[in-house]
Design a protein around this motif. Structure first.
Motif, mmCIF file in Angstrom:
data_model
loop_
_atom_site.group_PDB
_atom_site.id
_atom_site.type_symbol
_atom_site.label_atom_id
_atom_site.label_comp_id
_atom_site.label_asym_id
_atom_site.label_seq_id
_atom_site.Cartn_x
_atom_site.Cartn_y
_atom_site.Cartn_z
ATOM 1 N N GLU A 144 0.854 -1.197 0.000
ATOM 2 C CA GLU A 144 0.000 0.000 0.000
ATOM 3 C C GLU A 144 0.887 1.243 0.000
ATOM 4 O O GLU A 144 1.739 1.414 0.869
ATOM 5 C CB GLU A 144 -0.912 -0.005 1.224
ATOM 6 C CG GLU A 144 -1.860 1.192 1.263
ATOM 7 C CD GLU A 144 -2.772 1.174 2.485
ATOM 8 O OE1 GLU A 144 -3.316 2.246 2.826
ATOM 9 O OE2 GLU A 144 -2.926 0.100 3.114
ATOM 10 N N SER A 145 0.671 2.099 -0.994
ATOM 11 C CA SER A 145 1.535 3.271 -1.158
ATOM 12 C C SER A 145 0.689 4.528 -1.264
ATOM 13 O O SER A 145 -0.393 4.518 -1.860
ATOM 14 C CB SER A 145 2.397 3.110 -2.422
ATOM 15 O OG SER A 145 3.163 4.268 -2.666
ATOM 16 N N HIS A 146 1.205 5.613 -0.675
ATOM 17 C CA HIS A 146 0.522 6.900 -0.707
ATOM 18 C C HIS A 146 1.516 7.987 -1.109
ATOM 19 O O HIS A 146 2.670 7.980 -0.657
ATOM 20 C CB HIS A 146 -0.065 7.243 0.661
ATOM 21 C CG HIS A 146 -1.111 6.282 1.134
ATOM 22 N ND1 HIS A 146 -2.423 6.367 0.736
ATOM 23 C CD2 HIS A 146 -1.025 5.201 1.954
ATOM 24 C CE1 HIS A 146 -3.111 5.389 1.307
ATOM 25 N NE2 HIS A 146 -2.284 4.667 2.043
ATOM 26 N N LEU A 147 1.066 8.905 -1.941
ATOM 27 C CA LEU A 147 1.835 10.099 -2.280
ATOM 28 C C LEU A 147 1.137 11.299 -1.662
ATOM 29 O O LEU A 147 -0.073 11.475 -1.821
ATOM 30 C CB LEU A 147 1.939 10.285 -3.793
ATOM 31 C CG LEU A 147 3.183 9.690 -4.457
ATOM 32 C CD1 LEU A 147 3.008 8.188 -4.586
ATOM 33 C CD2 LEU A 147 3.412 10.297 -5.828
ATOM 34 N N VAL A 148 1.900 12.122 -0.955
ATOM 35 C CA VAL A 148 1.321 13.260 -0.248
ATOM 36 C C VAL A 148 1.823 14.560 -0.863
ATOM 37 O O VAL A 148 2.970 14.641 -1.331
ATOM 38 C CB VAL A 148 1.668 13.192 1.254
ATOM 39 C CG1 VAL A 148 3.163 13.333 1.484
ATOM 40 C CG2 VAL A 148 0.913 14.253 2.044
ATOM 41 N N ASP A 149 0.960 15.543 -0.882
ATOM 42 C CA ASP A 149 1.366 16.890 -1.291
ATOM 43 C C ASP A 149 2.211 17.485 -0.170
ATOM 44 O O ASP A 149 1.711 17.698 0.942
ATOM 45 C CB ASP A 149 0.115 17.744 -1.525
ATOM 46 C CG ASP A 149 0.445 19.184 -1.877
ATOM 47 O OD1 ASP A 149 1.644 19.495 -2.069
ATOM 48 O OD2 ASP A 149 -0.485 20.004 -1.953
ATOM 49 N N PRO A 150 3.509 17.721 -0.416
ATOM 50 C CA PRO A 150 4.372 18.185 0.693
ATOM 51 C C PRO A 150 3.937 19.503 1.295
ATOM 52 O O PRO A 150 4.178 19.761 2.474
ATOM 53 C CB PRO A 150 5.757 18.295 0.040
ATOM 54 C CG PRO A 150 5.509 18.344 -1.429
ATOM 55 C CD PRO A 150 4.248 17.576 -1.668
ATOM 56 N N ALA A 151 3.268 20.357 0.502
ATOM 57 C CA ALA A 151 2.831 21.654 1.033
ATOM 58 C C ALA A 151 1.666 21.525 1.999
ATOM 59 O O ALA A 151 1.344 22.479 2.704
ATOM 60 C CB ALA A 151 2.450 22.584 -0.116
ATOM 61 N N SER A 152 1.022 20.341 2.041
ATOM 62 C CA SER A 152 -0.150 20.178 2.905
ATOM 63 C C SER A 152 0.207 19.684 4.298
ATOM 64 O O SER A 152 -0.667 19.593 5.167
ATOM 65 C CB SER A 152 -1.124 19.183 2.261
ATOM 66 O OG SER A 152 -0.566 17.873 2.248
ATOM 67 N N ILE A 153 1.483 19.343 4.546
ATOM 68 C CA ILE A 153 1.898 18.840 5.853
ATOM 69 C C ILE A 153 2.247 20.018 6.757
ATOM 70 O O ILE A 153 3.021 20.904 6.372
ATOM 71 C CB ILE A 153 3.103 17.896 5.718
ATOM 72 C CG1 ILE A 153 2.721 16.687 4.844
ATOM 73 C CG2 ILE A 153 3.584 17.427 7.078
ATOM 74 C CD1 ILE A 153 3.869 15.751 4.587
ATOM 75 N N ALA A 154 1.679 20.027 7.950
ATOM 76 C CA ALA A 154 1.932 21.129 8.890
ATOM 77 C C ALA A 154 3.397 21.123 9.327
ATOM 78 O O ALA A 154 3.976 20.073 9.608
ATOM 79 C CB ALA A 154 1.019 20.993 10.104
ATOM 80 N N THR A 155 3.995 22.312 9.367
ATOM 81 C CA THR A 155 5.385 22.464 9.804
ATOM 82 C C THR A 155 5.472 23.590 10.829
ATOM 83 O O THR A 155 4.538 24.383 10.992
ATOM 84 C CB THR A 155 6.311 22.792 8.621
ATOM 85 O OG1 THR A 155 5.858 24.002 7.996
ATOM 86 C CG2 THR A 155 6.320 21.675 7.601
#
Length: 388
Positions: free
Chosen positions: A103-114
């Motif tokens: 199972e693989s997921h690609l995430v939008d890096p700009a959507s991760i809280a920093t």
């Protein structure tokens, strides 16, 4: 003694994690891939392991090793769930993992809280752990924790290349046109058109503003620019022919491209971009449509402050640019449609100002209307169709 007891009671308790899978994040770079993992039965400790970039065999071997460790600790086998950022590597690693049953997921890096600190720490280790925490929260069902990317099929990905290549070639053509015109303008020549068929003959006849023939080296430079320009024109012709063939083949599979082409103001290139970049995808509602194109409004609300920051520009830039161009053309070719009348009324209320802001709103409304038109057959109110 009481102090020691108090310090023990106030100490942070160990985080209890009941994992039903092996969670892995991939932090990708051109030199190495950092694999951060969290195993069942291992508490909250995350382990890190690096393999050379592109070493798929080494990555899969690491996954197998993680499986052996988890089975040794718990006596059970667990599935592997992987997350990575969408970026330079595209989708091929995701497809390799899916082919292996992972199972693989690609995430939008700009959507991760920093962290919002001015000087925040950033390392591959920190990024790998942040990806893993985002994956855990996503699998727990926490809302708005991150935005996962919908991975296109290889056919869908390949279909978008024609319009994107044409855009790149057209941009390059404009650069060469401007360079030629700039070189000649510096010599007092402003009437030369490089796109005319007699461009070579006219170049020989040109004289500078003070009556001299063009300098030898300048003429040679412009000749080389014309060589590049003519090559680009041939390439654009070849891409157009390929686009027409693809469009004809697509019409046999889906009626959507033909439906778009039937509307006045939408030509072959616009129909191809609208279909390949946006309307071929599935959306649940109009908000998702607008957000994918980066045309969704961005609110700013805090206490008594409540205003709109404009569109997010977080979506597909090619689709957004095409829609804004189409919105300007829509006013000209569809003057009696409800969307055009809404635009004219809104501009009139603003005293003829804010046309550029309002055209973005028109582009958003137009995209939603086109989405309803091609998916549900809802005809755009007042829109004119092309005659046969």
């Amino acid at each position: 003694m009481p102090i020691a007891a108090a310090s023990r009671s106030e100490a942070p308790t160990t985080i209890r994690i009941d994992l039903g899978a092996i969670f892995v994040s991939l932090e990708l770079s051109r030199s190495k891939w950092l694999i951060t993992s969290l195993l069942p039965g291992g508490g909250e400790k995350m382990s890190k392991h690096a393999v050379a970039a592109g070493d798929v065999v080494g990555m899969l071997a690491r996954f197998a090793e993680l499986n052996r460790k988890a089975e040794a600790r718990t006596g059970r086998c667990f599935p592997v769930i992987v997350i990575q950022e969408a970026g330079l590597d595209g989708f091929w690693i995701h497809r390799v993992l899916q082919a292996e049953g992972i199972e693989s997921h690609l995430v939008d890096p700009a959507s991760i809280a920093t962290s919002r600190r001015r000087r925040r720490a950033k390392t591959d280790k920190i990024d790998g752990e942040a990806l893993l925490r985002a994956l855990l929260a996503y699998k727990r069902g926490e809302p708005r924790v991150c935005a996962m990317v919908r991975v296109p099929t290889p056919a869908e990905e390949d279909r978008r290349r024609i319009s994107r290549e044409r855009k790149a070639l057209t941009t390059e053509r404009v650069r060469h046109l401007n360079r030629i015109k700039g070189l000649l303008f510096a010599q007092g020549v402003s009437s030369y058109e490089p796109l005319r068929r007699d461009r070579r003959r006219r170049l020989e006849e040109l004289k500078t503003g003070d009556g001299r023939p063009l300098p030898v080296h300048l003429k040679a430079q412009i000749g080389r620019e014309l060589d590049l320009l003519e090559l680009l024109l041939e390439q654009i012709k070849a891409v157009d022919a390929e686009r027409d063939a693809m469009f004809a083949a697509t019409e046999a599979v889906s009626p959507v491209p033909a439906m778009l082409l039937n509307l006045k103001g939408i030509g072959l290139e616009f129909a191809t971009v609208l279909w390949s970049e946006g309307l071929s995808r599935h959306f649940d509602n109009r908000r998702q449509v607008a957000a994918y194109a980066g045309l969704a409004p961005t609110p700013w609300q805090s206490g008594k402050i409540d205003h709109n920051q404009g569109v997010s520009k977080a979506g597909n830039p090619r689709l957004r640019t095409t829609l804004i161009q189409l919105a300007w053309l829509w006013r000209r070719h569809q003057p009696r449609s409800a969307l055009t009348l809404w635009f004219e009324d809104r501009v009139k209320q603003n005293g003829g100002r804010l046309k550029k802001t309002t055209i973005v709103a028109l582009a958003r409304k137009l995209l939603v209307a086109l989405w309803k038109y091609v998916n549900a057959g809802v005809v755009i109110e007042g829109a004119a169709m092309k005659t046969a």
